[in-house]
Write a protein that holds these residues in place. Structure first.
Motif, mmCIF file in Angstrom:
data_model
loop_
_atom_site.group_PDB
_atom_site.id
_atom_site.type_symbol
_atom_site.label_atom_id
_atom_site.label_comp_id
_atom_site.label_asym_id
_atom_site.label_seq_id
_atom_site.Cartn_x
_atom_site.Cartn_y
_atom_site.Cartn_z
ATOM 1 N N LYS A 108 7.022 -2.212 1.379
ATOM 2 C CA LYS A 108 5.861 -3.045 0.457
ATOM 3 C C LYS A 108 4.760 -3.127 1.278
ATOM 4 C CE LYS A 108 4.208 -6.227 -2.398
ATOM 5 N NZ LYS A 108 3.735 -7.692 -2.818
ATOM 6 N N GLU A 112 0.541 -2.012 1.466
ATOM 7 C CA GLU A 112 -0.704 -3.214 1.321
ATOM 8 C C GLU A 112 -1.566 -2.255 2.402
ATOM 9 O OE1 GLU A 112 -0.708 -3.810 -1.465
ATOM 10 O OE2 GLU A 112 1.020 -5.212 -2.006
ATOM 11 N N ASP A 166 0.811 -8.811 -7.397
ATOM 12 C CA ASP A 166 1.118 -7.014 -8.189
ATOM 13 C C ASP A 166 0.834 -7.307 -9.586
ATOM 14 O OD1 ASP A 166 2.293 -7.328 -5.563
ATOM 15 O OD2 ASP A 166 1.404 -5.543 -5.353
ATOM 16 N N GLU A 195 1.707 -0.291 -6.669
ATOM 17 C CA GLU A 195 1.430 -1.497 -7.009
ATOM 18 C C GLU A 195 2.120 -1.224 -8.052
ATOM 19 O OE1 GLU A 195 -0.345 -3.551 -5.813
ATOM 20 O OE2 GLU A 195 -1.772 -3.025 -4.793
ATOM 21 N N HIS A 198 5.151 -2.320 -6.880
ATOM 22 C CA HIS A 198 5.237 -3.822 -5.929
ATOM 23 C C HIS A 198 5.961 -4.614 -7.305
ATOM 24 C CE1 HIS A 198 2.391 -2.147 -2.781
ATOM 25 N NE2 HIS A 198 3.593 -1.487 -2.717
HETATM 26 FE FE LIG Z 1 0.976 -4.797 -4.119
#
Ligand SMILES: [Fe+2]
Ligand SMILES: [Fe+2]
Length: 346
Positions: A108, A112, A166, A195, A198
């Motif tokens: 994760k 980013e 998120d 996302e 996430h």
């Molecule tokens: Fe994210």
């Protein structure tokens, strides 16, 4: 990636599907199809005609200087947020409770970094360099999202961040998949798909804690209590005080107002909190039959402004860490530049 139905969970807890996120992902896919259709159309015409026709402005098109500058500011701030946003969660990679959780969190945080790179690349198409953008962040001339100036105190914060932070990012960013600037819109499609993952991993992690021991449950509730209002503040100041909104809407960079998106987020979270069995820390949160939305207490915008101006719990720590990482990476940049130069002369 399998994105619907129940999560297959090796920790013995089935997590119900995250309602709301599926709908948002559908919106991303529709935006992707529209982008492809726009690319097929020939003959763009003037800037105004392109905007009017819902087509895309591309890097070589003529565009108003304020459009270009506004986009650089927005995309850069977004890119900086992705990069600084690695820190609060990076804090827990070495302390993840299992190898599986560590691998998920690592992936994760790495995502980013990737988002930051897509966005810096999108900003560069507007005539700025990566070095200029980095310098603007390090000198404090450009900002990043204030949410990352809050500390991550317990492991449950990883779940709450995934679910709420998120989650708020997705609600904010899905409309950007239809933004009028082509490179930004294209970057956002990929970012939103990631996302969505996430948000689901955070929700699932929080669900496991919420259904665990009383202590785990308390930890999950405490994390939600601390992240709820900072997440609501991610949508920015109320519409009445938002400085950039009107022009952004006219240029189809922004599609919905701050308050509209905040409401959409609240409406999405309430049923999800019910499934988690956790309480959102707002005694005035209730369904308003007339409006067809939940009423809620807005975040403390004075606190938001204090954090934006540099007075959040972790502002100094985040920037000091970023500067240190930049300095320690100097040899990598020099080596890459030397290698590139060697390639040109060979
Ligand atoms: Fe994210
Ligand atoms: Fe991201």
């Amino acid at each position: 990636m399998h994105l619907t139905g129940k999560f297959c969970n090796t920790e013995g807890v089935d997590t119900p599907a995250v309602k709301g996120a599926d709908g948002l992902l559908g919106e991303v896919e529709r935006a992707e199809a529209a982008l492809r259709a726009a690319a097929d159309r020939a003959g763009a015409g003037s800037f105004e005609a392109v905007i009017e026709a819902d087509q895309k402005i591309e890097p070589r098109d003529v565009m108003p200087e304020d459009y270009r500058k506004g986009l650089i500011r927005q995309i850069a701030q977004h890119a900086h947020s992705e990069i600084i946003g690695m820190q609060p969660e990076g804090n827990w990679i070495t302390r993840a409770p299992s190898l599986r959780r560590k691998a998920i969190l690592l992936a994760k945080v790495q995502d980013e970094a990737g988002h930051g790179l897509y966005l810096y690349a999108a900003a560069e198409t507007l005539g700025v360099t990566r070095e200029e953008l980095t310098e603007a962040l390090l000198s404090g001339r450009q900002k990043y999202s204030s949410i990352f100036n809050y500390p991550t105190l317990t492991w449950a914060d990883m779940g709450a961040i995934g679910w709420l932070v998120d989650g708020a990012a997705i609600v904010n960013q899905v409309p950007l998949c239809r933004c009028s600037y082509g490179p930004y819109a294209r970057a956002m499609i990929r970012i939103c798909k990631e996302e969505s993952f996430h948000q689901r991993q955070g929700y699932q992690s929080l669900y496991v804690l919420a259904n665990g021991s009383p202590e785990q449950r308390r930890m999950a509730q405490d994390a939600v209590n601390r992240w709820w209002y900072p997440s609501l503040a991610m949508f920015g100041p109320p519409d009445s005080e938002s400085t950039h909104s009107a022009q952004s809407m006219a240029w189809k960079i922004k599609r919905f107002s701050n308050d509209e998106l905040r409401q959409r987020f609240v409406d999405m979270c309430v049923p999800q909190a019910d499934i988690l069995g956790l309480t959102l820390p707002d005694p005035d949160l209730k369904w308003n039959e007339q409006r067809g939305h939940y009423d809620f207490t807005p975040p403390d915008f004075d606190e938001l402004m204090r954090v934006v101006k540099g007075d959040g719990p972790c502002n100094r720590q985040r920037m000091a860490h970023r500067r240190r990482a930049h300095d320690e990476g100097a040899w990598v940049r020099e080596a890459a530049a030397a290698y590139a130069a060697k390639g040109k002369t060979a």
